[in-house]
Design a protein around this motif. Structure first.
Motif, PDB file in Angstrom:
ATOM      1  N   THR A 306      29.590  28.251  35.656  1.00  0.00           N
ATOM      2  CA  THR A 306      29.063  29.287  36.819  1.00  0.00           C
ATOM      3  C   THR A 306      29.662  30.300  36.320  1.00  0.00           C
ATOM      4  O   THR A 306      30.711  30.298  36.813  1.00  0.00           O
ATOM      5  N   PRO A 307      28.747  31.224  35.765  1.00  0.00           N
ATOM      6  CA  PRO A 307      29.802  32.622  36.134  1.00  0.00           C
ATOM      7  C   PRO A 307      30.613  33.635  37.104  1.00  0.00           C
ATOM      8  O   PRO A 307      29.975  33.081  38.438  1.00  0.00           O
ATOM      9  N   LEU A 308      31.392  33.467  37.110  1.00  0.00           N
ATOM     10  CA  LEU A 308      32.929  34.483  37.824  1.00  0.00           C
ATOM     11  C   LEU A 308      32.581  36.337  37.543  1.00  0.00           C
ATOM     12  O   LEU A 308      32.369  37.264  36.784  1.00  0.00           O
ATOM     13  N   TRP A 309      31.887  36.799  39.039  1.00  0.00           N
ATOM     14  CA  TRP A 309      31.655  37.896  39.386  1.00  0.00           C
ATOM     15  C   TRP A 309      33.238  38.137  39.866  1.00  0.00           C
ATOM     16  O   TRP A 309      33.800  37.950  40.755  1.00  0.00           O
ATOM     17  N   ARG A 318      41.961  43.189  38.909  1.00  0.00           N
ATOM     18  CA  ARG A 318      40.982  42.409  38.664  1.00  0.00           C
ATOM     19  C   ARG A 318      41.968  41.741  37.213  1.00  0.00           C
ATOM     20  O   ARG A 318      41.509  41.017  37.017  1.00  0.00           O
ATOM     21  N   GLY A 319      42.271  42.989  36.803  1.00  0.00           N
ATOM     22  CA  GLY A 319      42.359  42.829  35.184  1.00  0.00           C
ATOM     23  C   GLY A 319      43.984  41.272  35.263  1.00  0.00           C
ATOM     24  O   GLY A 319      43.742  40.847  34.821  1.00  0.00           O
ATOM     25  N   ALA A 320      44.507  41.430  36.620  1.00  0.00           N
ATOM     26  CA  ALA A 320      45.654  40.490  36.325  1.00  0.00           C
ATOM     27  C   ALA A 320      45.240  39.307  36.945  1.00  0.00           C
ATOM     28  O   ALA A 320      45.823  37.928  36.653  1.00  0.00           O
ATOM     29  N   LEU A 321      44.171  39.058  37.940  1.00  0.00           N
ATOM     30  CA  LEU A 321      43.532  37.899  38.322  1.00  0.00           C
ATOM     31  C   LEU A 321      42.869  37.565  36.681  1.00  0.00           C
ATOM     32  O   LEU A 321      42.485  35.911  36.297  1.00  0.00           O
ATOM     33  N   LEU A 322      42.468  38.326  35.768  1.00  0.00           N
ATOM     34  CA  LEU A 322      41.586  37.932  34.586  1.00  0.00           C
ATOM     35  C   LEU A 322      42.736  37.522  33.726  1.00  0.00           C
ATOM     36  O   LEU A 322      42.266  36.277  33.293  1.00  0.00           O
ATOM     37  N   GLU A 323      44.161  37.690  33.667  1.00  0.00           N
ATOM     38  CA  GLU A 323      44.520  36.812  32.942  1.00  0.00           C
ATOM     39  C   GLU A 323      44.813  35.807  33.509  1.00  0.00           C
ATOM     40  O   GLU A 323      45.542  35.382  32.549  1.00  0.00           O
ATOM     41  N   ARG A 324      44.983  35.105  34.763  1.00  0.00           N
ATOM     42  CA  ARG A 324      44.773  33.887  34.786  1.00  0.00           C
ATOM     43  C   ARG A 324      44.095  32.771  34.922  1.00  0.00           C
ATOM     44  O   ARG A 324      44.054  31.788  35.026  1.00  0.00           O
ATOM     45  N   LEU A 325      42.605  33.537  34.226  1.00  0.00           N
ATOM     46  CA  LEU A 325      41.314  32.846  33.366  1.00  0.00           C
ATOM     47  C   LEU A 325      41.987  31.534  32.797  1.00  0.00           C
ATOM     48  O   LEU A 325      42.540  32.136  31.854  1.00  0.00           O
ATOM     49  N   VAL A 329      35.997  30.152  30.465  1.00  0.00           N
ATOM     50  CA  VAL A 329      34.890  31.259  32.368  1.00  0.00           C
ATOM     51  C   VAL A 329      33.814  32.367  31.312  1.00  0.00           C
ATOM     52  O   VAL A 329      34.843  32.652  30.597  1.00  0.00           O
ATOM     53  N   VAL A 330      32.965  32.019  31.957  1.00  0.00           N
ATOM     54  CA  VAL A 330      32.209  33.105  31.601  1.00  0.00           C
ATOM     55  C   VAL A 330      31.995  34.018  32.963  1.00  0.00           C
ATOM     56  O   VAL A 330      32.414  33.641  33.812  1.00  0.00           O
ATOM     57  N   LEU A 331      32.054  35.212  32.685  1.00  0.00           N
ATOM     58  CA  LEU A 331      32.490  36.072  33.000  1.00  0.00           C
ATOM     59  C   LEU A 331      31.176  37.225  33.844  1.00  0.00           C
ATOM     60  O   LEU A 331      30.708  37.214  32.197  1.00  0.00           O
ATOM     61  N   ASP A 332      30.505  37.252  34.866  1.00  0.00           N
ATOM     62  CA  ASP A 332      29.925  38.138  34.956  1.00  0.00           C
ATOM     63  C   ASP A 332      30.452  39.775  35.068  1.00  0.00           C
ATOM     64  O   ASP A 332      30.897  40.362  35.739  1.00  0.00           O
ATOM     65  N   GLU A 333      30.031  40.280  34.359  1.00  0.00           N
ATOM     66  CA  GLU A 333      30.494  42.252  33.669  1.00  0.00           C
ATOM     67  C   GLU A 333      29.996  42.840  35.080  1.00  0.00           C
ATOM     68  O   GLU A 333      30.514  44.240  34.674  1.00  0.00           O
ATOM     69  N   GLY A 334      28.978  42.573  35.213  1.00  0.00           N
ATOM     70  CA  GLY A 334      27.617  43.519  36.079  1.00  0.00           C
ATOM     71  C   GLY A 334      28.885  44.539  37.534  1.00  0.00           C
ATOM     72  O   GLY A 334      29.502  44.103  37.873  1.00  0.00           O
ATOM     73  N   ALA A 397      38.068  27.425  36.616  1.00  0.00           N
ATOM     74  CA  ALA A 397      38.728  28.557  36.218  1.00  0.00           C
ATOM     75  C   ALA A 397      39.550  29.135  36.524  1.00  0.00           C
ATOM     76  O   ALA A 397      40.534  28.943  35.513  1.00  0.00           O
ATOM     77  N   LEU A 398      40.557  29.309  37.705  1.00  0.00           N
ATOM     78  CA  LEU A 398      42.528  29.311  37.269  1.00  0.00           C
ATOM     79  C   LEU A 398      42.860  28.462  37.336  1.00  0.00           C
ATOM     80  O   LEU A 398      43.892  28.397  36.825  1.00  0.00           O
ATOM     81  N   GLY A 399      42.206  26.857  37.812  1.00  0.00           N
ATOM     82  CA  GLY A 399      43.282  25.646  37.885  1.00  0.00           C
ATOM     83  C   GLY A 399      43.767  25.299  36.205  1.00  0.00           C
ATOM     84  O   GLY A 399      44.214  24.814  35.848  1.00  0.00           O
ATOM     85  N   HIS A 400      42.574  25.670  35.327  1.00  0.00           N
ATOM     86  CA  HIS A 400      42.686  24.727  33.971  1.00  0.00           C
ATOM     87  C   HIS A 400      43.612  26.125  32.591  1.00  0.00           C
ATOM     88  O   HIS A 400      43.700  26.092  31.892  1.00  0.00           O
ATOM     89  N   SER A 401      43.903  26.862  33.317  1.00  0.00           N
ATOM     90  CA  SER A 401      44.785  28.069  32.793  1.00  0.00           C
ATOM     91  C   SER A 401      46.137  27.599  32.794  1.00  0.00           C
ATOM     92  O   SER A 401      47.084  28.378  32.209  1.00  0.00           O
TER      93      SER A 401
END
Ligand SMILES: NC(=O)c1ccc[n+]([C@@H]2O[C@H](COP(=O)([O-])OP(=O)(O)OC[C@H]3O[C@@H](n4cnc5c(N)ncnc54)[C@H](O)[C@@H]3O)[C@@H](O)[C@H]2O)c1
Length: 504
Positions: A306-309, A318-325, A329-334, A397-401
């Protein structure tokens, strides 16, 4: 008035229980002659023997040399009658926590000691003014509130009563320093500083539980992740509800039902049921051989495609969260989420539902992460309608990091935000009421409660404007005056200055 630095200082300690022993120990170690009295026959002798044994242990560990050990023991004098305290320049009482007993003792002492002898009370919850007013010379009475264990808890509240002589507080402040303790000067108000400032953590933790937002173990994990040594539920279990619930009720009552201190029916029921905590073997946790059986975290779901937006309104968050992924993980960049993406939002003072609707997102696919506490333990919040498949996608997506994640129900102010905001707001109001100086409030809380920072420094770390935004969000959501901000916070947030800024 006694001189705290007098090398021939002689003091009395009445009540040779837990606190009296501790006070006598540190005084003797500071070279002060201590006369120790207790109404229970043999109690003063037992206390001197116990303190001597402590000195011997310190000696064996190399923390006290032989001469210092002998000198300290030589300063301890068990008294057989109150009259033995006649020559004392100061008497500290640490007897039962009953107003009439303390008033009676001070009246009796006044017929024994000189008129310039200071009488200090170690009360935690009674009015020092009410104790003083029973005396012939009420100005000589002050509060000297130590914490247990006295030798290790290096803070003492020096309480000025409404009928006191300021020189009493000055002398006790000087003595505190000689004893190696940090004095905190406070006016005679319910809970003084430490027990007043401690309301935020416990009562807001109980609100979170009472609203069905999260279970005790998750609230504790989240707050430990935010830097607290213990979460509210492990703390209440350690203290025992027989102690902590009555304190919550008493401070609320003494402040005439101030909603910031409102206790919870949860602890009242649990107290009635004997679920006291560690001491009864069962509290918010159950205990086996004195160790808590902490329920394990819920099992982590598998990673999905499932993509993550992730909301980009605040790029830093947003940047801080992306670092924790987790990787992969598939990102939805839209700019807007695609039709099958899970959405992540970052509410401050609000909840996941409000943040989803305000951003025009589908609440069935939206989750919120607490953006202010993303360094350690992560808080992930569902709306009431978030579909499990989207919840599990973000969680994985968060936990598997490797991040620790608590998944909770929707909450305005998540968990850490609202609890910390309450702690800061109460600290601000203690400053606003001029109960103690900003620096003393923070010192009292770090030393007395073991918080990572005092409430004012905690507020500065988040930013006064952010704390105000959290409280405004909670206030708007609940329409409960519990969350109204203190004037101290509002003004300093508007001025953009530190919460530690005193009035000029
Ligand atoms: N225990 C704590 O963690 C703590 C912390 C801060 C303040 N306090 C306060 O310190 C005081 C003492 O608490 P504690 O835990 O040491 O209690 P404790 O029960 O261990 O000791 C009290 C002692 O006072 C004696 N006593 C009772 N009435 C007396 C009287 N009229 N004259 C002389 N002795 C008398 C008792 O025999 C007992 O030895 C209380 O006011 C309490 O609220 C306790």
């Amino acid at each position: 008035m006694f001189d705290p630095d007098n090398q021939q200082l002689v003091i009395g300690v009445v009540g040779a229980g837990l606190m009296g022993r501790g006070i006598a120990q540190i005084a003797a170690q500071a070279g002060i002659d201590v006369h120790l009295f207790d109404t229970r026959a043999g109690a003063a002798d037992d206390a001197v023997a116990a303190i001597t044994a402590t000195f011997d242990t310190l000696r064996a560990k190399g923390r006290l040399d032989a001469a210092a050990r002998d000198a300290a023991v030589g300063h301890l004098h068990p008294a057989t009658a109150l009259a033995d305290l006649a020559g004392c320049a100061l008497v500290v009482e640490a007897i039962v926590e009953h107003l009439d007993a303390k008033r009676g003792l001070f009246r009796d002492l006044e017929s024994v000691v000189a008129d310039d002898c200071v009488l200090a009370t170690n009360t935690s919850s009674l009015s020092v003014t009410a104790i003083a007013s029973a005396c012939r010379l009420p100005g000589r009475v002050g509060g000297f509130h130590f914490f247990s264990p006295v030798p290790l808890m290096k803070v003492v509240e020096v309480i000025d009563s409404a009928v006191g002589d300021a020189r009493v507080g000055d002398a006790l402040t000087g003595l505190a320093r000689r004893l190696g303790h940090r004095p905190v000067r406070a006016s005679d108000t319910p809970g003084f500083v430490v027990n007043h400032a401690g309301r935020g953590l416990l009562t807001e933790g109980l609100r979170v539980l009472g609203e069905g937002i999260a279970q005790p173990a998750d609230v504790d994990r989240i707050l430990r992740g935010a830097g607290f040594r213990m979460g509210p539920f492990e703390l209440m279990d350690m203290i025992g509800l027989d102690v902590s619930h009555p304190v919550m009720e008493s401070i609320h009552d003494q402040y005439y039902q101030e909603p910031r201190y409102r206790p919870s029916p949860i602890t009242r029921q649990r107290l009635a049921g004997g679920l006291l905590g560690r001491k009864s073997g069962r509290g918010f946790y159950t205990y086996t051989d004195g160790k808590a059986d902490t329920p394990p975290s819920a099992p982590l779901p598998a990673l999905t495609s499932t993509p993550l937006w992730v909301d980009g309104a605040d790029p830093a968050r947003r940047g801080a969260l992306l670092e924790r992924l987790a990787p992969g993980v598939v990102l939805d960049e839209g700019a807007r989420p695609g039709p099958d993406s899970a959405c992540v939002v970052f509410p401050v003072g609000g909840d996941a539902t409000g943040a989803a609707l305000d951003a025009g997102l589908d609440p069935c696919r939206t989750l919120a992460v607490d953006p202010l506490f993303m360094d350690g333990h992560l808080t992930l919040m569902t709306t009431p309608v978030t579909a499990p498949r989207f919840r599990d996608a973000v969680w994985a997506a968060l936990g598997h990091s490797g991040a620790a994640v608590s998944v909770i129900h929707d909450s305005a102010g998540c968990v850490a935000q609202r609890v910390v905001a309450m702690i800061v707001n109460i600290g601000c109001d203690i400053a606003q009421q001029r109960i103690a100086t900003p620096a003393d409030i923070d010192a009292a809380v770090t030393l007395g409660l073991g918080y990572p920072l005092g409430p004012l420094a905690l507020g500065d770390r988040l930013g006064a404007a952010t704390v105000l935004a959290i409280l405004d969000g909670l206030h708007a959501f609940y329409r409960d005056p519990r969350y109204r901000p203190s004037p101290w916070l509002v003004r300093r947030a508007r001025l953009g200055v530190s919460l530690l800024t005193p009035e000029s």
